[in-house]
Every structure is written in structure tokens, then in C-alpha cells.
Design a protein around this motif. Structure first.
Motif, PDB file in Angstrom:
ATOM      1  N   LYS A  66      -5.666  -7.734   0.139  1.00 47.50           N
ATOM      2  CA  LYS A  66      -6.963  -8.236  -0.338  1.00 47.50           C
ATOM      3  C   LYS A  66      -8.031  -7.146  -0.229  1.00 47.50           C
ATOM      4  N   ASN A  67      -7.645  -5.909  -0.568  1.00 52.13           N
ATOM      5  CA  ASN A  67      -8.544  -4.760  -0.485  1.00 52.13           C
ATOM      6  C   ASN A  67      -9.011  -4.383  -1.890  1.00 52.13           C
ATOM      7  N   LYS A  68     -10.102  -5.003  -2.304  1.00 52.52           N
ATOM      8  CA  LYS A  68     -10.628  -4.812  -3.653  1.00 52.52           C
ATOM      9  C   LYS A  68     -10.968  -3.351  -3.934  1.00 52.52           C
ATOM     10  N   GLN A  69     -11.635  -2.679  -3.011  1.00 51.61           N
ATOM     11  CA  GLN A  69     -12.056  -1.296  -3.256  1.00 51.61           C
ATOM     12  C   GLN A  69     -10.859  -0.361  -3.412  1.00 51.61           C
ATOM     13  N   ALA A  70      -9.838  -0.554  -2.586  1.00 56.51           N
ATOM     14  CA  ALA A  70      -8.630   0.281  -2.712  1.00 56.51           C
ATOM     15  C   ALA A  70      -7.954   0.035  -4.054  1.00 56.51           C
ATOM     16  N   TRP A  71      -7.928  -1.215  -4.490  1.00 58.26           N
ATOM     17  CA  TRP A  71      -7.301  -1.563  -5.770  1.00 58.26           C
ATOM     18  C   TRP A  71      -8.065  -0.944  -6.932  1.00 58.26           C
ATOM     19  N   LEU A  72      -9.384  -1.106  -6.919  1.00 54.77           N
ATOM     20  CA  LEU A  72     -10.205  -0.556  -8.002  1.00 54.77           C
ATOM     21  C   LEU A  72     -10.091   0.963  -8.086  1.00 54.77           C
ATOM     22  N   ALA A  73      -9.943   1.625  -6.937  1.00 55.74           N
ATOM     23  CA  ALA A  73      -9.851   3.087  -6.901  1.00 55.74           C
ATOM     24  C   ALA A  73      -8.578   3.612  -7.575  1.00 55.74           C
ATOM     25  N   LEU A  74      -7.605   2.759  -7.799  1.00 50.98           N
ATOM     26  CA  LEU A  74      -6.347   3.167  -8.420  1.00 50.98           C
ATOM     27  C   LEU A  74      -6.455   3.323  -9.929  1.00 50.98           C
ATOM     28  N   THR A 100       3.181   0.418  -6.693  1.00 51.28           N
ATOM     29  CA  THR A 100       3.361   0.038  -5.293  1.00 51.28           C
ATOM     30  C   THR A 100       2.022  -0.008  -4.567  1.00 51.28           C
ATOM     31  N   ALA A 101       1.150   0.962  -4.834  1.00 47.64           N
ATOM     32  CA  ALA A 101      -0.176   0.983  -4.210  1.00 47.64           C
ATOM     33  C   ALA A 101      -1.018  -0.203  -4.684  1.00 47.64           C
ATOM     34  N   SER A 102      -0.925  -0.548  -5.956  1.00 44.34           N
ATOM     35  CA  SER A 102      -1.655  -1.696  -6.490  1.00 44.34           C
ATOM     36  C   SER A 102      -1.207  -2.980  -5.798  1.00 44.34           C
ATOM     37  N   GLN A 103       0.093  -3.154  -5.687  1.00 46.57           N
ATOM     38  CA  GLN A 103       0.632  -4.351  -5.041  1.00 46.57           C
ATOM     39  C   GLN A 103       0.196  -4.419  -3.568  1.00 46.57           C
ATOM     40  N   ALA A 104       0.213  -3.294  -2.874  1.00 43.41           N
ATOM     41  CA  ALA A 104      -0.198  -3.267  -1.465  1.00 43.41           C
ATOM     42  C   ALA A 104      -1.676  -3.628  -1.318  1.00 43.41           C
ATOM     43  N   ALA A 105      -2.515  -3.115  -2.201  1.00 46.88           N
ATOM     44  CA  ALA A 105      -3.953  -3.423  -2.131  1.00 46.88           C
ATOM     45  C   ALA A 105      -4.203  -4.901  -2.401  1.00 46.88           C
TER      46      ALA A 105
END
Length: 138
Positions: free
Chosen positions: A23-31, A14-19
Motif C-alpha cells: 500500500k505504498n502509493k509513492q513507491a508505485w507512482l515512482a515506477l 515485481t516492484a509494482s506488485q510489491a508496492a
């Protein structure tokens, strides 16, 4: 779709999909775990000609730049999810809008997490030709 969000893989998915939607690359990569891998789609594709996946932070960031950054939007239109062990599988489709066109990739999309809830593997089972056959003007 199942609404239970406590399962660690479902939380990460769910967090990956939200990032991605944001379009939040840094939030996605942090997962992702340090040795995480993205296989989207699995096997050889225009994103991964060798079909070995994108492993580690640098490769996953490069995948973002090739596959996600150029899009106008990405929607996750999932029918259901199934959480087992440290994994979750979503069924449905991902709708991508890019260059004024919409493409629907129907398939199964899985997330596997480590004991800390970091994504070890994001794997997408979808067929390129089948998805491209859905292309229409936005």
C-alpha cells in the motif's frame, strides 16, 4: 512460475506488485514513466467509464485512489510470466479484499517498460462480470 528477475519488465512488474501489496502509493507512482498509462481493466469499466486508460502521473495517482487505496489487501496469484522485448505478461489472478468481500480477477496482466525500466504501460486483461461472479465473504 519463472523466477528469473533480471528482465527489466519483470523487475518493474515485481516492484509494482510489491508496492501495491505494501500500500505504498509513492513507491508505485515512482515506477511509471512520465507518460505512462494504466488500463486496468482494458476498456470501459467502473474505474474508467470512457475506456481510455489513466495516462500521466496525476491520472495514475487518481486510479490508485479509486482502485487500490480502498482495498484491504491485494494478492497477485500468478501462475507464470513471459518476458519478451521490453514487456512481460503474467497469467493468473489478482485477489482483492474489500469491504469484507473477496473478488478474484483472472486474466493476463502486462507491463511494458522504457529503456530506463520505467513503466510505460500497465494493462490488465480481465472481465468485470466474470470477476464479480467470484465474490464471496472474506
Amino acid at each position: 512460475m519463472t523466477t528469473t528477475t533480471e528482465h527489466p519488465a519483470r523487475v518493474a512488474g515485481t516492484a509494482s506488485q510489491a508496492a501495491v501489496r505494501a500500500k505504498n502509493k509513492q513507491a508505485w507512482l515512482a515506477l511509471f514513466a512520465a507518460d505512462g498509462i494504466v488500463e486496468d481493466p482494458i476498456g470501459p469499466s467502473f474505474f474508467d467509464p470512457e475506456g481510455v486508460g489513466h495516462r500521466g502521473a496525476e491520472a495514475i495517482a487518481a486510479f490508485w485512489d479509486k482502485a487500490i487505496a480502498p482495498t484491504e489487501s491485494i494478492e497477485f496469484l500468478f501462475d507464470d510470466s513471459f518476458a519478451c522485448g521490453r514487456e512481460v505478461a503474467y497469467t493468473g489472478r489478482i485477489r482483492t479484499t474489500m469491504s469484507g468481500h473477496i473478488v478474484d480477477a483472472e486474466g493476463v496482466f502486462t507491463y511494458k517498460v522504457d529503456e530506463d525500466g520505467k513503466i510505460l504501460a500497465l494493462r490488465a486483461f480481465w472481465e468485470t462480470e466474470r470477476a464479480m461472479s467470484t465474490m464471496k465473504k472474506a
